[in-house]
Design an enzyme around this catalytic site. Structure first.
Site, PDB file in Angstrom:
ATOM      1  N   LYS A  57     -40.196  20.300 -46.098  1.00 52.29           N
ATOM      2  CA  LYS A  57     -39.619  20.191 -47.440  1.00 52.29           C
ATOM      3  C   LYS A  57     -40.168  18.957 -48.143  1.00 52.29           C
ATOM      4  O   LYS A  57     -40.236  17.868 -47.539  1.00 52.29           O
ATOM      5  CB  LYS A  57     -38.087  20.123 -47.353  1.00 52.29           C
ATOM      6  N   HIS A 115     -32.780  19.475 -43.695  1.00 51.77           N
ATOM      7  CA  HIS A 115     -33.741  20.543 -43.932  1.00 51.77           C
ATOM      8  C   HIS A 115     -34.926  20.433 -42.970  1.00 51.77           C
ATOM      9  O   HIS A 115     -35.105  19.417 -42.303  1.00 51.77           O
ATOM     10  CB  HIS A 115     -34.256  20.500 -45.373  1.00 51.77           C
TER      11      HIS A 115
END
Length: 265
Positions: A159, A155
């Protein structure tokens, strides 16, 4: 019937996409947004949105629900805020659709009981991308035949939680079909702690965080002389909006909490 929607986190990348999705849907009306920063009183004043987006902005959720009649509350913010927002919405009789991940088992149990006792629909989805949901289901099926598994989830570097909610949900689904056992050599040793990743019933989960990524996951299944890889990639946050729209529609008919988009497809 027009579904009256509230969105939390309109300035975030996911939030912006959700705002456009609701505003462009003839069966939905964006009645308010929640922003923790006191930047403007109307969404049209934000540089991210056109001037015709005449929608009030609130900084406090209780005040918003007192002032605006809403059917669905969409939260795409942070784990800590998402948990508190979900409780507030349920107590207010508004159906939550939550894309925030990182809830603990205890928090999910509490929210499940609250939704059930209130008979109010609630959807918490670790991933709103239809392809990601299919990836999880395919991985669950493969776990019947390949019990040695590793997950690599990747990701963007903003995040907050690791492993991702998608990775945890994938592992939970596979655990239903897989005999729990420790993988690798029985005398395996990490020269650097954490090198083998997180341990979920013997499966290993590895989290990658880098700028330029959006949301990506591959599940590796090792067998005798072969390797099976199940992978999904979201290159744009628009990939999540089909699931967001579907969840807003489906939550209107629910009277309990549903965890995972696969349960409403």
């Amino acid at each position: 019937m027009i579904i009256r929607v509230v969105i939390a986190g309109p300035r975030g990348k996911m939030g912006q996409e959700a705002v456009h999705t609701v505003m462009n849907d003839d069966n939905m009306e964006l009645v308010a947004v929640l922003d923790h920063k006191d930047l403007a009183v109307n969404l049209a004043q934000y540089e991210q949105f056109p001037e015709q987006y005449d929608v009030p902005v609130y900084t406090e959720l209780h005040t918003l629900f007192d002032a605006v009649k809403a059917d669905v509350f969409v939260d795409l913010t942070t784990p800590l805020a998402g948990y508190e927002h979900t409780k507030t919405a349920l107590f207010a009789g508004v159906r939550p659709v939550i894309g925030t991940t990182g809830f603990t088992d205890g928090q999910l149990e509490e929210l499940t009981n609250l939704a059930k006792s209130s008979e109010i629909g609630c959807i918490i989805a670790p991933n709103f991308a239809i392809g990601a949901v299919l990836m999880m289901k395919f991985a669950q099926m493969a776990a019947n035949y390949f019990p040695d598994i590793e997950i690599i989830e990747m990701h963007h570097d903003r995040k907050l939680d690791a492993p991702s909610g998608t990775a945890v949900k994938t592992a939970q689904l596979m655990a239903e079909n897989r005999l729990s056992h420790k993988q690798g050599h029985p005398e395996e040793h990490e020269n650097i702690p954490g090198a083998r990743g997180a341990d979920f019933e013997g499966m290993r989960i590895h989290s990658v965080r880098l700028p330029g990524l959006v949301a990506h996951q591959q599940v590796l299944f090792g067998g005798t002389g072969e390797l099976l890889t199940v992978r999904h990639d979201s290159f744009d946050r628009k990939s999540f909006m089909t699931g967001v729209k579907l969840s807003i529609e489906k939550v209107m008919d629910l009277k309990e909490l549903v965890y995972g988009l696969e349960n409403i497809l």
